[in-house]
Design a protein around this motif. Structure first.
Motif, PDB file in Angstrom:
ATOM      1  N   TRP A  35       0.779  -1.235   0.000  1.00 10.76           N
ATOM      2  CA  TRP A  35       0.000   0.000   0.000  1.00 10.76           C
ATOM      3  C   TRP A  35       0.813   1.289   0.000  1.00 10.76           C
ATOM      4  O   TRP A  35       0.599   2.176  -0.835  1.00 10.76           O
ATOM      5  CB  TRP A  35      -1.006   0.011   1.164  1.00 10.76           C
ATOM      6  CG  TRP A  35      -1.897   1.206   1.066  1.00 10.76           C
ATOM      7  CD1 TRP A  35      -1.862   2.328   1.842  1.00 10.76           C
ATOM      8  CD2 TRP A  35      -2.914   1.442   0.075  1.00 10.76           C
ATOM      9  NE1 TRP A  35      -2.798   3.232   1.413  1.00 10.76           N
ATOM     10  CE2 TRP A  35      -3.448   2.716   0.327  1.00 10.76           C
ATOM     11  CE3 TRP A  35      -3.410   0.687  -1.002  1.00 10.76           C
ATOM     12  CZ2 TRP A  35      -4.476   3.253  -0.451  1.00 10.76           C
ATOM     13  CZ3 TRP A  35      -4.432   1.234  -1.781  1.00 10.76           C
ATOM     14  CH2 TRP A  35      -4.944   2.496  -1.493  1.00 10.76           C
ATOM     15  N   TYR A 111      -6.107  -8.600   1.487  1.00 10.11           N
ATOM     16  CA  TYR A 111      -6.819  -7.479   2.110  1.00 10.11           C
ATOM     17  C   TYR A 111      -8.297  -7.555   1.773  1.00 10.11           C
ATOM     18  O   TYR A 111      -8.681  -7.864   0.637  1.00 10.11           O
ATOM     19  CB  TYR A 111      -6.231  -6.184   1.547  1.00 10.11           C
ATOM     20  CG  TYR A 111      -7.069  -4.941   1.710  1.00 10.11           C
ATOM     21  CD1 TYR A 111      -6.798  -4.033   2.735  1.00 10.11           C
ATOM     22  CD2 TYR A 111      -8.128  -4.657   0.843  1.00 10.11           C
ATOM     23  CE1 TYR A 111      -7.558  -2.880   2.877  1.00 10.11           C
ATOM     24  CE2 TYR A 111      -8.893  -3.513   0.983  1.00 10.11           C
ATOM     25  CZ  TYR A 111      -8.602  -2.629   2.006  1.00 10.11           C
ATOM     26  OH  TYR A 111      -9.357  -1.490   2.151  1.00 10.11           O
ATOM     27  N   CYS A 119     -11.873   0.421   0.810  1.00  5.28           N
ATOM     28  CA  CYS A 119     -11.609   1.864   0.729  1.00  5.28           C
ATOM     29  C   CYS A 119     -11.266   2.273  -0.703  1.00  5.28           C
ATOM     30  O   CYS A 119     -11.447   3.422  -1.089  1.00  5.28           O
ATOM     31  CB  CYS A 119     -10.498   2.249   1.695  1.00  5.28           C
ATOM     32  SG  CYS A 119     -10.927   1.871   3.411  1.00  5.28           S
ATOM     33  N   CYS A 179      -8.164  -3.412  10.876  1.00  8.52           N
ATOM     34  CA  CYS A 179      -7.817  -2.066  10.401  1.00  8.52           C
ATOM     35  C   CYS A 179      -9.050  -1.179  10.474  1.00  8.52           C
ATOM     36  O   CYS A 179      -9.621  -0.837   9.440  1.00  8.52           O
ATOM     37  CB  CYS A 179      -7.275  -2.162   8.969  1.00  8.52           C
ATOM     38  SG  CYS A 179      -6.854  -0.587   8.237  1.00  8.52           S
ATOM     39  N   MET A 245       1.668   1.025   8.943  1.00  2.00           N
ATOM     40  CA  MET A 245       2.834   0.428   8.280  1.00  2.00           C
ATOM     41  C   MET A 245       3.970   1.439   8.154  1.00  2.00           C
ATOM     42  O   MET A 245       3.759   2.642   8.218  1.00  2.00           O
ATOM     43  CB  MET A 245       2.409  -0.069   6.898  1.00  2.00           C
ATOM     44  CG  MET A 245       1.275  -1.087   7.009  1.00  2.00           C
ATOM     45  SD  MET A 245       0.592  -1.628   5.446  1.00  2.00           S
ATOM     46  CE  MET A 245      -0.321  -0.206   4.893  1.00  2.00           C
TER      47      MET A 245
HETATM   48  C1  GLA Z   1      -7.460   2.302   4.327  1.00  2.00           C
HETATM   49  C2  GLA Z   1      -6.387   1.644   5.203  1.00  2.00           C
HETATM   50  C3  GLA Z   1      -5.050   1.721   4.494  1.00  2.00           C
HETATM   51  C4  GLA Z   1      -5.146   1.030   3.138  1.00  2.00           C
HETATM   52  C5  GLA Z   1      -6.276   1.626   2.312  1.00  2.00           C
HETATM   53  C6  GLA Z   1      -6.562   0.829   1.057  1.00  2.00           C
HETATM   54  O1  GLA Z   1      -7.245   3.663   4.190  1.00  2.00           O
HETATM   55  O2  GLA Z   1      -6.328   2.250   6.462  1.00  2.00           O
HETATM   56  O3  GLA Z   1      -4.025   1.144   5.275  1.00  2.00           O
HETATM   57  O4  GLA Z   1      -5.364  -0.347   3.349  1.00  2.00           O
HETATM   58  O5  GLA Z   1      -7.493   1.684   3.050  1.00  2.00           O
HETATM   59  O6  GLA Z   1      -7.582   1.387   0.302  1.00  2.00           O
END
Ligand code: GLA
Length: 405
Positions: A35, A111, A119, A179, A245
Motif C-alpha cells: 500500500w 486485504y 476503501c 484495520c 505500516m
Molecule cells: C485504508 C487503510 C489503508 C489502506 C487503504 C486501502 O485507508 O487504512 O491502510 O489499506 O485503506 O484502500
C-alpha cells in the motif's frame, strides 16, 4: 456423570464461540505491504519481485515473513458469490502467486473490508464473510488485513468477530490484522478476535504533520506515536497495537527514518515495510535490517514500551526485555539537536501499569550498548549525578540496550 455433562457443555461453549487462530503473532508480525508505495498499482510481477528481494537482501533472514497484497487486487464476485482476482493484474491467479511466495519460504497476505466496498471501491466482504474465508483458504493465504470503509450501520465488534470465526472455520491458520483505525476502541474488545488492531488513522510519509483531506486526515510519524503511546496496557502476546505500516525508505531523511523505525520497535508494533525493497539505498537497508532494534520489537516478554518522561523536548522511552535487559531510547522529535545529561538515579522506576519490572539503577550496573553504533559505550552509574552527556540530533534517536549481565 455430572463431570461428563460439564465437560460436554464446556466443549459446546468452546465450539459456539470459536477463538481466533492462536500463536500466529506471539511477537508482532513482520513483513511488507503494497500500500504505502504502490497503492492500487499492483500486479503479480511486483509481488514476485518483492518476494525475491526479501530473500536476496537478507530481509527474510532478519525476520520479515509476510508479503501482503493490500487493496485493489479484486475482480468481481462469480455467479456463486465467490470473490475472484483481477486477471489483468494477476493473470496466473492468487493460488499460483501463493505457491511462488511459499517456495521462497515466505507467506502471503491479502486485504478485504468489513463493509460493502473496500476503501479503494472494490467488493467488500459484507454478507460474504464465510465465502471469502473459504476462498482465501483455498488460495493458501496466510494473513488478512480487514478494513473498515463502507460500514454504515455495521456493528464493529460483531463484524470483526464474524470474520475471525469465518477464518477459523475455513480451517487454514490466517493471521487477522484489524484495520478500523481505532475508531471503535478495538483494544477494549478485540484481544480474542484479532492479532493486531490499527490504533491510528493512515500514516503518510512525513515526520511531524497532518495531511488533511475532505472527510479524513493522515498522520505523520510523531502523531502516530502520540496516539499509540497511551494504549500500551492493551498490547501483549498475540494482540498488538498497530500504529500503521512503515514509511522507511519512502522519502523521509535518514535520521527521521531511523527514529520512525526505532520507535515502532520500542512500541512492539507490527513491522510491515512500505517501500520498494527491490531498489533501496544502503542507509534504508541498514535501518530495516538492524537486528538489534528488531530484537526490541520481537522480544518475547511482549511488552509495549513506555514513555517515562521528557526533558528539553526529548522523550525518554523504556521497554523491558525478557532476559532482564532494558531497551532505552531518547527520542528527539524537535527540529534542533538537544543536549541531554543522564542521571540514571533519576530513572529508577517500576512499570506498575504492565510488566511490574523495575529499572533498579540503584542496585544494578548495566552495560550500555548503542544499537545504532553497534558497540558498547559505557556503563550505568549508581551515583546520583549526571553520568553521561549526549547530543540527540534533531528528529532522531539515541538508542541503547542496557545489559544486565
Ligand atoms: C485504508 C487503510 C489503508 C489502506 C487503504 C486501502 O485507508 O487504512 O491502510 O489499506 O485503506 O484502500
Amino acid at each position: 456423570m455430572k463431570k461428563i455433562v460439564l465437560l460436554l457443555l464446556t466443549c459446546f461453549v468452546i465450539n459456539a464461540n470459536a477463538q481466533k487462530w492462536e500463536h500466529l503473532a506471539d511477537t508482532p508480525q513482520m513483513g511488507w505491504s503494497t500500500w504505502n508505495k504502490f497503492q492500487g498499482n499492483i500486479n503479480e510481477d511486483i509481488i514476485k519481485g518483492i518476494a525475491d528481494a526479501m530473500v536476496e537482501t537478507g530481509l527474510k533472514d532478519a525476520g520479515y515473513t509476510y508479503i501482503n497484497i493490500d487493496d485493489c487486487w479484486h475482480g468481481k464476485r462469480d455467479a456463486n458469490g465467490f470473490i475472484t482476482v483481477d486477471e489483468t493484474k494477476f493473470p496466473h491467479g492468487m493460488k499460483a502467486l501463493a505457491d511462488y511466495v511459499h517456495s521462497k519460504g515466505l507467506k502471503l497476505g491479502i486485504y478485504s473490508d468489513a463493509g460493502t466496498e473496500t476503501c479503494g471501491g472494490m467488493p467488500g466482504s459484507f454478507g460474504h464473510e464465510y465465502q471469502d474465508a473459504i476462498q482465501y483458504a483455498r488460495w493458501d493465504i496466510d494473513y488478512l488485513k480487514y478494513d473498515w470503509c463502507s460500514t454504515t450501520n455495521i456493528n464493529p465488534q460483531g463484524a470483526y468477530q464474524l470474520i475471525s470465526d469465518a477464518l477459523r472455520s475455513a480451517g487454514r491458520p490466517i493471521l487477522l490484522s484489524m484495520c478500523e483505525w481505532g475508531s471503535n476502541r478495538p483494544w477494549k474488545w478485540a484481544t480474542e478476535i484479532g492479532h493486531s488492531w490499527r490504533t491510528t488513522p493512515d500514516i503518510w510519509c512525513d515526520f511531524d504533520s497532518l495531511r488533511v483531506f475532505p472527510g479524513y486526515t493522515q498522520f505523520g510519524v510523531v502523531q502516530c506515536i502520540n496516539y499509540n503511546d497511551t494504549l500500551r496496557a492493551y498490547a501483549g502476546k498475540g494482540h498488538w497495537n498497530d500504529p500503521d505500516m512503515l514509511e522507511v525508505g519512502n522519502g523521509m531523511s535518514v535520521n527521521e527514518d531511523r527514529a520512525h523505525f526505532t520507535m515502532w520497535a520500542m512500541m512492539a508494533s507490527p513491522l510491515i515495510i512500505g517501500n520498494d525493497i527491490r531498489n533501496m539505498s544502503k542507509e534504508v537497508k541498514d535501518i530495516l535490517m538492524n537486528k538489534e532494534v528488531i530484537a526490541f520489537d520481537q522480544d518475547t516478554l511482549g511488552v509495549q514500551g513506555l514513555h517515562f518522561c521528557d526533558e528539553s523536548g526529548v522523550a525518554f522511552w523504556f521497554k523491558p526485555l525478557a532476559n532482564g535487559d532494558w531497551a532505552f531510547t531518547l527520542f528527539n522529535p524537535t527540529k534542533k539537536d538537544v543536549k541531554i545529561g543522564i542521571n540514571w538515579q533519576h530513572l529508577n522506576f517500576t512499570d506498575e501499569e504492565v510488566s511490574k519490572k523495575s529499572t533498579e539503577f540503584d542496585k544494578t550496573v548495566y552495560k550500555i550498548r548503542d544499537v545504532w553504533q553497534h558497540k558498547l559505550v559505557g556503563k550505568t552509574s549508581k551515583k546520583d549525578k549526571v553520568d553521561r552527556t549526549v547530543v540527540v540530533p534533531a528528529r532522531d534517536v539515541i538508542s541503547y540496550r542496557l545489559i544486565k549481565n
